[in-house]
Design a protein around this motif. Structure first.
Motif, mmCIF file in Angstrom:
data_model
loop_
_atom_site.group_PDB
_atom_site.id
_atom_site.type_symbol
_atom_site.label_atom_id
_atom_site.label_comp_id
_atom_site.label_asym_id
_atom_site.label_seq_id
_atom_site.Cartn_x
_atom_site.Cartn_y
_atom_site.Cartn_z
ATOM 1 N N GLN A 188 10.181 0.645 5.748
ATOM 2 C CA GLN A 188 10.842 1.658 6.565
ATOM 3 C C GLN A 188 12.108 0.996 7.116
ATOM 4 O OE1 GLN A 188 8.948 4.585 7.583
ATOM 5 N NE2 GLN A 188 6.826 3.949 7.338
ATOM 6 N N THR B 204 6.541 -2.218 -7.026
ATOM 7 C CA THR B 204 5.487 -1.222 -6.810
ATOM 8 C C THR B 204 5.207 -0.501 -8.130
ATOM 9 O OG1 THR B 204 4.845 0.755 -5.553
ATOM 10 C CG2 THR B 204 7.164 0.545 -6.086
ATOM 11 N N ASP C 136 0.847 -1.204 0.000
ATOM 12 C CA ASP C 136 0.000 0.000 0.000
ATOM 13 C C ASP C 136 0.880 1.251 0.000
ATOM 14 O OD1 ASP C 136 -2.360 -1.392 -0.040
ATOM 15 O OD2 ASP C 136 -2.641 -1.358 2.138
ATOM 16 N N PRO C 137 0.663 2.168 -0.953
ATOM 17 C CA PRO C 137 1.579 3.319 -1.072
ATOM 18 C C PRO C 137 1.316 4.460 -0.092
ATOM 19 C CG PRO C 137 -0.030 3.349 -2.862
ATOM 20 C CD PRO C 137 -0.275 2.088 -2.086
ATOM 21 N N TRP C 138 0.138 4.488 0.512
ATOM 22 C CA TRP C 138 -0.210 5.589 1.421
ATOM 23 C C TRP C 138 0.302 6.910 0.843
ATOM 24 C CZ3 TRP C 138 -3.777 4.441 4.805
ATOM 25 C CH2 TRP C 138 -3.857 3.132 5.272
ATOM 26 N N GLN D 82 11.408 6.084 -1.883
ATOM 27 C CA GLN D 82 11.619 5.764 -0.461
ATOM 28 C C GLN D 82 12.152 4.335 -0.311
ATOM 29 O OE1 GLN D 82 8.333 6.505 2.244
ATOM 30 N NE2 GLN D 82 9.121 5.024 3.717
ATOM 31 N N HIS E 230 4.197 2.705 -7.735
ATOM 32 C CA HIS E 230 4.126 4.063 -7.190
ATOM 33 C C HIS E 230 5.529 4.681 -7.172
ATOM 34 C CE1 HIS E 230 3.168 7.312 -4.387
ATOM 35 N NE2 HIS E 230 1.905 7.098 -4.741
ATOM 36 N N ARG F 293 2.779 5.122 7.773
ATOM 37 C CA ARG F 293 2.100 3.813 7.744
ATOM 38 C C ARG F 293 2.712 2.857 6.722
ATOM 39 N NH1 ARG F 293 -4.262 5.637 7.603
ATOM 40 N NH2 ARG F 293 -4.144 7.097 9.339
ATOM 41 N N ARG F 294 3.579 3.366 5.884
ATOM 42 C CA ARG F 294 4.162 2.513 4.849
ATOM 43 C C ARG F 294 4.945 1.353 5.468
ATOM 44 N NH1 ARG F 294 6.342 7.156 0.591
ATOM 45 N NH2 ARG F 294 4.361 7.346 -0.545
ATOM 46 N N HIS G 32 0.404 10.250 5.883
ATOM 47 C CA HIS G 32 0.235 8.807 6.073
ATOM 48 C C HIS G 32 1.514 8.005 5.779
ATOM 49 C CE1 HIS G 32 -4.340 9.368 5.327
ATOM 50 N NE2 HIS G 32 -4.025 9.548 6.582
ATOM 51 N N HIS G 33 2.573 8.693 5.369
ATOM 52 C CA HIS G 33 3.783 7.963 4.957
ATOM 53 C C HIS G 33 4.315 7.047 6.060
ATOM 54 C CE1 HIS G 33 5.124 10.637 1.343
ATOM 55 N NE2 HIS G 33 3.926 10.114 1.192
ATOM 56 N N TYR H 269 6.811 6.316 -3.805
ATOM 57 C CA TYR H 269 7.098 5.299 -2.783
ATOM 58 C C TYR H 269 8.359 4.533 -3.179
ATOM 59 C CZ TYR H 269 5.944 1.563 0.661
ATOM 60 O OH TYR H 269 5.947 0.669 1.708
#
Ligand SMILES: C[S@@+](CC[C@H](N)C(=O)[O-])C[C@H]1O[C@@H](n2cnc3c(N)ncnc32)[C@H](O)[C@@H]1O
Length: 203
Positions: free
Chosen positions: A119, A140, A105-107, A148, A142, A115-116, A112-113, A145
């Motif tokens: 990390q 992905t 999920d890309p949030w 990241q 996205h 929640r990714r 909301h990042h 994302y």
């Protein structure tokens, strides 16, 4: 629910995944299985390997579990849990031969990042759970994302980037696609992919 499902509450605090399977064989974990398309096809194609899928959304978890059960496979299990928590806090060291993460999920909203899934603390825990030589594959659609994901994974201790295609491991792509991959391919979206081998020293 059925022999395919694993009740996370009944597992020991630190979980060695070998206990979940009938055969002593390499173990591959897929996080966020959705409807379970990739997991099912992999489990059917590789009876000599064990597969665990973790899915948080109850609707998808039940759908995937029913689907697996219909095939009577003994080398696949599905569990409903927050995979981030499970990997960071519950998974035993050196128990995974492969970790698949497809379309996490890309949030997209900045607030909301956090929640990714991908990390630094999660990747550190994933490396701890991987055996030396284990494979991590992330895909992905996205772009932001993905930036990241690149930052967190490239240069992470214990991970060495490798080719996407590796005949020793199944991956998404030409033959086996995930539901989101099929959907997004129709929309003409670009896929961003990274694969790694765990190069930490064996203990
Ligand atoms: C965008 S969908 C992709 C599903 C599948 N991998 C695919 O490519 O078709 C992301 C999936 O991850 C699940 N998910 C998100 N966060 C999760 C978490 N922390 N633990 C387990 N599953 C999670 C969602 O419920 C959803 O089914």
């Amino acid at each position: 629910m059925n022999a395919i499902t694993v009740n996370v509450e009944a597992l020991p605090e630190l979980t060695d995944l070998r206990e979940l399977f009938v055969q002593d064989a390499p173990i591959e974990l897929e996080i966020g299985i959705g409807k379970g398309t990739f997991l099912l096809r992999q489990a059917k194609a590789h009876p000599e390997r064990n597969f665990l899928g973790i899915e948080w959304a109850n609707k998808f978890y039940k759908y995937a579990a029913d689907r697996m059960a219909r095939w009577g496979l003994t080398n696949v299990r599905v569990m409903r849990d927050d995979a981030k928590h499970f990997v960071v806090h519950r998974l035993a060291e050196n128990c995974l031969d492969a970790l698949h993460i497809y379309h996490p999920d890309p949030w997209p909203k900045k607030r909301h990042h956090r929640r990714r899934l991908i990390q630094p603390a999660f990747i550190q825990a994933a490396v701890r759970a991987m055996k030396p030589g284990a494979r991590l594959a992330i895909q992905t659609d996205h772009a932001e994302y993905f930036e990241q994901i690149r930052e967190v994974t490239l240069g992470a201790e214990g991970l060495a980037q490798t080719e996407w295609v590796d005949e020793n491991f199944g991956i998404v792509g030409e033959d086996i696609k995930t539901n989101f991959e099929i959907k997004y391919e129709r929309e003409g979206r670009t896929f961003y992919r990274l694969a790694f081998l765990c190069d930490k020293c064996a203990k």
